[in-house]
Design a protein around this motif. Structure first.
Motif, PDB file in Angstrom:
ATOM      1  N   LEU A 169       0.825  -1.212   0.000  1.00  0.00           N
ATOM      2  CA  LEU A 169       0.000   0.000   0.000  1.00  0.00           C
ATOM      3  C   LEU A 169       0.859   1.261   0.000  1.00  0.00           C
TER       4      LEU A 169
ATOM      5  N   TYR B  29      -6.840  -2.021   6.055  1.00  0.00           N
ATOM      6  CA  TYR B  29      -5.952  -1.798   4.917  1.00  0.00           C
ATOM      7  C   TYR B  29      -6.405  -0.633   4.042  1.00  0.00           C
ATOM      8  N   ASP B  30      -7.702  -0.492   3.817  1.00  0.00           N
ATOM      9  CA  ASP B  30      -8.190   0.610   3.000  1.00  0.00           C
ATOM     10  C   ASP B  30      -7.799   1.955   3.624  1.00  0.00           C
TER      11      ASP B  30
ATOM     12  N   GLY C  56      -4.110   2.612   3.168  1.00  0.00           N
ATOM     13  CA  GLY C  56      -3.831   3.046   1.803  1.00  0.00           C
ATOM     14  C   GLY C  56      -4.152   4.511   1.592  1.00  0.00           C
TER      15      GLY C  56
ATOM     16  N   ARG D 142      -1.477   7.513   0.778  1.00  0.00           N
ATOM     17  CA  ARG D 142      -1.616   8.410  -0.378  1.00  0.00           C
ATOM     18  C   ARG D 142      -1.565   9.874   0.052  1.00  0.00           C
TER      19      ARG D 142
END
Length: 124
Positions: free
Chosen positions: A28, A105-106, A109, A113
């Motif tokens: 990620l 996890y989302d 990520g 970013r």
């Protein structure tokens, strides 16, 4: 654990279930930094933990511990993202994800970013 020379060695030094989590988090972060920089980022072991670099500087460090996985340093994020990450903050610039819970996890990520965008090259 002996000092690892590479991020692969660092991750391989953990039990399989922790190594799998670390590998997913690594992917990620690498993907976020690559999207920001336009190229594959450098990875290295710094201060005994894994780091993904952006433009010669660190973008984000990640580490496995006995009871959790940590991300460092995580600056103040946009308000909505900060609200989501707040339950995982352990200190001003650290977040921890306990092994006893599912890893978001989302969320990781999205945090990666945003950090890559904050630390990336200035946009015209």
């Amino acid at each position: 654990m002996a000092s690892a020379a590479t991020v692969d060695e660092y991750i391989a030094g953990f039990p399989p279930e922790v190594a799998e989590r670390l590998q997913r988090i690594r992917t990620l972060i690498v993907d976020a930094v690559a999207a920001e920089s336009g190229s594959a980022p450098e990875e290295k072991v710094r201060y005994g933990i894994a780091a993904v670099m952006l433009g010669g500087r660190y973008a984000l460090h990640f580490a496995g511990w006995k009871k959790h996985i940590g991300l460092y340093p995580v600056p103040v994020l946009t308000a909505a993202l900060e609200d989501e990450i707040a339950p995982y903050r352990s200190e001003k610039d650290s977040v921890v994800f306990p092994h006893s819970r599912e890893v978001p996890y989302d969320l990781i990520g999205r945090v990666a970013r945003e950090i890559a965008a904050q630390r990336g090259p200035a946009k015209d």
